[in-house]
Design a protein around this motif. Structure first.
Motif, PDB file in Angstrom:
ATOM      1  N   SER A 207       9.106  28.803  -4.093  1.00 54.53           N
ATOM      2  CA  SER A 207      10.321  28.224  -3.526  1.00 54.53           C
ATOM      3  C   SER A 207       9.943  27.447  -2.276  1.00 54.53           C
ATOM      4  O   SER A 207       8.956  27.781  -1.603  1.00 54.53           O
ATOM      5  N   GLU A 208      10.723  26.420  -1.956  1.00 58.20           N
ATOM      6  CA  GLU A 208      10.437  25.590  -0.789  1.00 58.20           C
ATOM      7  C   GLU A 208      11.723  25.362  -0.010  1.00 58.20           C
ATOM      8  O   GLU A 208      12.745  24.978  -0.573  1.00 58.20           O
ATOM      9  N   LEU A 209      11.657  25.603   1.297  1.00 59.36           N
ATOM     10  CA  LEU A 209      12.819  25.468   2.173  1.00 59.36           C
ATOM     11  C   LEU A 209      12.376  24.771   3.448  1.00 59.36           C
ATOM     12  O   LEU A 209      11.374  25.150   4.060  1.00 59.36           O
ATOM     13  N   GLY A 210      13.132  23.732   3.861  1.00 54.59           N
ATOM     14  CA  GLY A 210      12.753  23.044   5.087  1.00 54.59           C
ATOM     15  C   GLY A 210      13.596  21.823   5.367  1.00 54.59           C
ATOM     16  O   GLY A 210      14.781  21.774   5.016  1.00 54.59           O
TER      17      GLY A 210
ATOM     18  N   GLU B 257       8.802   1.870   4.454  1.00 51.45           N
ATOM     19  CA  GLU B 257       9.637   2.993   4.037  1.00 51.45           C
ATOM     20  C   GLU B 257       8.789   4.257   4.059  1.00 51.45           C
ATOM     21  O   GLU B 257       7.622   4.248   3.655  1.00 51.45           O
ATOM     22  N   ALA B 258       9.363   5.367   4.528  1.00 49.87           N
ATOM     23  CA  ALA B 258       8.605   6.606   4.625  1.00 49.87           C
ATOM     24  C   ALA B 258       9.529   7.802   4.484  1.00 49.87           C
ATOM     25  O   ALA B 258      10.705   7.758   4.868  1.00 49.87           O
ATOM     26  N   SER B 259       8.977   8.863   3.937  1.00 45.49           N
ATOM     27  CA  SER B 259       9.697  10.133   3.799  1.00 45.49           C
ATOM     28  C   SER B 259       8.732  11.259   4.149  1.00 45.49           C
ATOM     29  O   SER B 259       7.624  11.334   3.594  1.00 45.49           O
ATOM     30  N   THR B 260       9.138  12.135   5.070  1.00 43.02           N
ATOM     31  CA  THR B 260       8.284  13.233   5.530  1.00 43.02           C
ATOM     32  C   THR B 260       9.057  14.544   5.435  1.00 43.02           C
ATOM     33  O   THR B 260      10.206  14.627   5.869  1.00 43.02           O
ATOM     34  N   GLU B 261       8.413  15.568   4.872  1.00 45.42           N
ATOM     35  CA  GLU B 261       9.046  16.870   4.715  1.00 45.42           C
ATOM     36  C   GLU B 261       8.168  17.958   5.326  1.00 45.42           C
ATOM     37  O   GLU B 261       6.944  17.959   5.158  1.00 45.42           O
ATOM     38  N   LEU B 262       8.796  18.880   6.020  1.00 41.36           N
ATOM     39  CA  LEU B 262       8.131  20.071   6.540  1.00 41.36           C
ATOM     40  C   LEU B 262       8.823  21.280   5.913  1.00 41.36           C
ATOM     41  O   LEU B 262      10.016  21.500   6.137  1.00 41.36           O
ATOM     42  N   LEU B 263       8.068  22.050   5.126  1.00 42.38           N
ATOM     43  CA  LEU B 263       8.658  23.094   4.302  1.00 42.38           C
ATOM     44  C   LEU B 263       7.949  24.426   4.492  1.00 42.38           C
ATOM     45  O   LEU B 263       6.757  24.476   4.823  1.00 42.38           O
TER      46      LEU B 263
ATOM     47  N   LEU C 136       0.860  -1.175   0.000  1.00 43.67           N
ATOM     48  CA  LEU C 136       0.000   0.000   0.000  1.00 43.67           C
ATOM     49  C   LEU C 136       0.904   1.235   0.000  1.00 43.67           C
ATOM     50  O   LEU C 136       1.775   1.372   0.858  1.00 43.67           O
ATOM     51  N   THR C 137       0.692   2.103  -0.977  1.00 41.63           N
ATOM     52  CA  THR C 137       1.520   3.309  -1.121  1.00 41.63           C
ATOM     53  C   THR C 137       0.669   4.556  -0.904  1.00 41.63           C
ATOM     54  O   THR C 137      -0.473   4.613  -1.373  1.00 41.63           O
ATOM     55  N   TYR C 138       1.236   5.533  -0.203  1.00 38.19           N
ATOM     56  CA  TYR C 138       0.536   6.802  -0.015  1.00 38.19           C
ATOM     57  C   TYR C 138       1.450   7.963  -0.385  1.00 38.19           C
ATOM     58  O   TYR C 138       2.675   7.889  -0.260  1.00 38.19           O
ATOM     59  N   ASP C 139       0.843   9.025  -0.886  1.00 37.06           N
ATOM     60  CA  ASP C 139       1.552  10.255  -1.232  1.00 37.06           C
ATOM     61  C   ASP C 139       0.599  11.401  -0.950  1.00 37.06           C
ATOM     62  O   ASP C 139      -0.395  11.599  -1.662  1.00 37.06           O
ATOM     63  N   THR C 140       0.859  12.157   0.109  1.00 35.52           N
ATOM     64  CA  THR C 140      -0.065  13.210   0.549  1.00 35.52           C
ATOM     65  C   THR C 140       0.685  14.517   0.775  1.00 35.52           C
ATOM     66  O   THR C 140       1.908  14.531   0.945  1.00 35.52           O
ATOM     67  N   ARG C 141      -0.085  15.583   0.784  1.00 32.42           N
ATOM     68  CA  ARG C 141       0.469  16.879   1.176  1.00 32.42           C
ATOM     69  C   ARG C 141      -0.629  17.730   1.800  1.00 32.42           C
ATOM     70  O   ARG C 141      -1.803  17.622   1.429  1.00 32.42           O
ATOM     71  N   ALA C 142      -0.237  18.556   2.756  1.00 35.03           N
ATOM     72  CA  ALA C 142      -1.159  19.463   3.427  1.00 35.03           C
ATOM     73  C   ALA C 142      -0.477  20.817   3.537  1.00 35.03           C
ATOM     74  O   ALA C 142       0.750  20.903   3.596  1.00 35.03           O
ATOM     75  N   TRP C 143      -1.274  21.878   3.558  1.00 31.91           N
ATOM     76  CA  TRP C 143      -0.699  23.208   3.634  1.00 31.91           C
ATOM     77  C   TRP C 143      -1.607  24.134   4.441  1.00 31.91           C
ATOM     78  O   TRP C 143      -2.825  23.943   4.529  1.00 31.91           O
ATOM     79  N   PHE C 144      -0.985  25.149   5.032  1.00 30.88           N
ATOM     80  CA  PHE C 144      -1.711  26.169   5.778  1.00 30.88           C
ATOM     81  C   PHE C 144      -0.930  27.468   5.670  1.00 30.88           C
ATOM     82  O   PHE C 144       0.284  27.493   5.893  1.00 30.88           O
TER      83      PHE C 144
ATOM     84  N   VAL D 200       4.015  23.811   4.456  1.00 29.33           N
ATOM     85  CA  VAL D 200       3.631  22.651   3.647  1.00 29.33           C
ATOM     86  C   VAL D 200       4.202  21.387   4.286  1.00 29.33           C
ATOM     87  O   VAL D 200       5.378  21.338   4.665  1.00 29.33           O
ATOM     88  N   LEU D 201       3.358  20.380   4.406  1.00 25.18           N
ATOM     89  CA  LEU D 201       3.770  19.075   4.919  1.00 25.18           C
ATOM     90  C   LEU D 201       3.579  18.045   3.811  1.00 25.18           C
ATOM     91  O   LEU D 201       2.485  17.909   3.268  1.00 25.18           O
ATOM     92  N   LYS D 202       4.663  17.333   3.464  1.00 24.78           N
ATOM     93  CA  LYS D 202       4.604  16.275   2.452  1.00 24.78           C
ATOM     94  C   LYS D 202       4.960  14.948   3.114  1.00 24.78           C
ATOM     95  O   LYS D 202       5.908  14.884   3.904  1.00 24.78           O
ATOM     96  N   ALA D 203       4.215  13.912   2.766  1.00 24.43           N
ATOM     97  CA  ALA D 203       4.480  12.595   3.342  1.00 24.43           C
ATOM     98  C   ALA D 203       4.199  11.538   2.289  1.00 24.43           C
ATOM     99  O   ALA D 203       3.167  11.572   1.617  1.00 24.43           O
ATOM    100  N   GLU D 204       5.117  10.597   2.136  1.00 26.33           N
ATOM    101  CA  GLU D 204       4.919   9.464   1.238  1.00 26.33           C
ATOM    102  C   GLU D 204       5.642   8.253   1.801  1.00 26.33           C
ATOM    103  O   GLU D 204       6.616   8.385   2.551  1.00 26.33           O
TER     104      GLU D 204
END
Length: 271
Positions: A132-135, A115-121, A85-93, A101-105
């Motif tokens: 532009s994205e920095l985080g 396996e997981a990768s999470t970004e806070l930008l 099962l694979t997920y690829d999501t993003r949320a923003w405020f 921006v929060l990215k998670a997959e």
């Protein structure tokens, strides 16, 4: 121009006039010109018969905070040897120009997060269509956990191609680059074909994490979705992945295939 000069002239005479003799508008405004700021008759947001008591009521769009959640891929993947099962999501405020921006997959196999990768930008608008994205980014799964600093751009390229390119600086001086692109082709108002490709590369070898120097992996495929509503769409698709460069050599040494063909089925939704 003094229009009294043209009275009685036919069209050919007017064409032959010396345009240098015309008095063109320019320079300082006449003394009796109306103040361009006087059209409101002195009414402002805080004063006048239509002003509301208390704090300012009227706010422009870029003064409001917006939020959203997009689950771009939530799918079952079958590669012929097993499934996941694979997920690829993003949320923003945030606001039009600046937002968090929060990215998670990641992948879930046999009920466990494999396996997981999470970004806070922090996302900042550079132009109308580009941010532009920095985080920071945090990876778990294959080998020891890894932290990264992230700097990238994301936006809409000409001809409506969505692009996302990010450079990373990780532990022990490791570097990485990820480039992702996709396009939405409307076959009908509800049936949408979405080709997608992703390319990753690393700056040096890291056998413990399975990272090879140079180009690492290319993933390309397409998904066909049917939008029951604009916010909910099931889809099916096909994906091809191949290891590249030194990463392919590491995969061969482990006795595994360097290429995979995957069939996927899932849903895409947002709110």
């Amino acid at each position: 121009m003094d229009h009294s000069q043209t009275q009685g002239m036919d069209h050919s005479q007017m064409e032959g006039m010396d345009h240098g003799s015309m008095q063109m508008q320019g320079g300082s405004a006449p003394a009796d010109a109306r103040d361009p700021h006087a059209y409101s008759d002195g009414i402002t947001l805080e004063e006048g018969p239509y002003a509301l008591p208390g704090p300012r009521q009227l706010r422009l769009a870029d003064e409001h905070a917006f939020y959203g959640v997009l689950v771009d891929r939530l799918e079952r993947v079958d590669n012929g040897e097993g499934h996941a099962l694979t997920y690829d999501t993003r949320a923003w405020f945030g606001y039009d120009y600046d937002k968090a921006v929060l990215k998670a997959e990641g992948d879930i196999e046999q009920g466990r997060l494999a396996e997981a990768s999470t970004e806070l930008l922090w996302s900042h608008a550079l132009t109308t269509f580009w941010n532009s994205e920095l985080g920071v980014r945090y990876d778990t799964g294959h080998g020891p956990d890894q932290s990264w600093l992230a700097l990238g751009v994301a936006g809409l390229a000409p001809y409506w191609f969505e692009l996302d390119a990010t450079a990373y600086l990780g532990d022990d001086g490791q570097t990485a680059l990820a480039v992702e692109g996709e396009y939405e082709l409307l076959l009908t108002q509800r049936l949408v074909l979405q080709p997608r490709a992703e390319l990753t590369a690393y700056g040096k070898d890291d056998a413990e994490r399975g990272q090879g120097r140079g180009l690492f992996e290319l993933v390309a495929g397409a998904r066909l979705r049917y939008e029951i509503s604009r916010q909910f769409a099931p889809y099916v698709g096909w994906e091809w992945a191949t290891a590249l460069g030194n990463s392919a050599d590491q995969v061969r040494e482990e006795g595994e295939a360097t290429q995979q063909t995957r069939w996927v089925a899932g849903v895409r939704f947002w709110f």
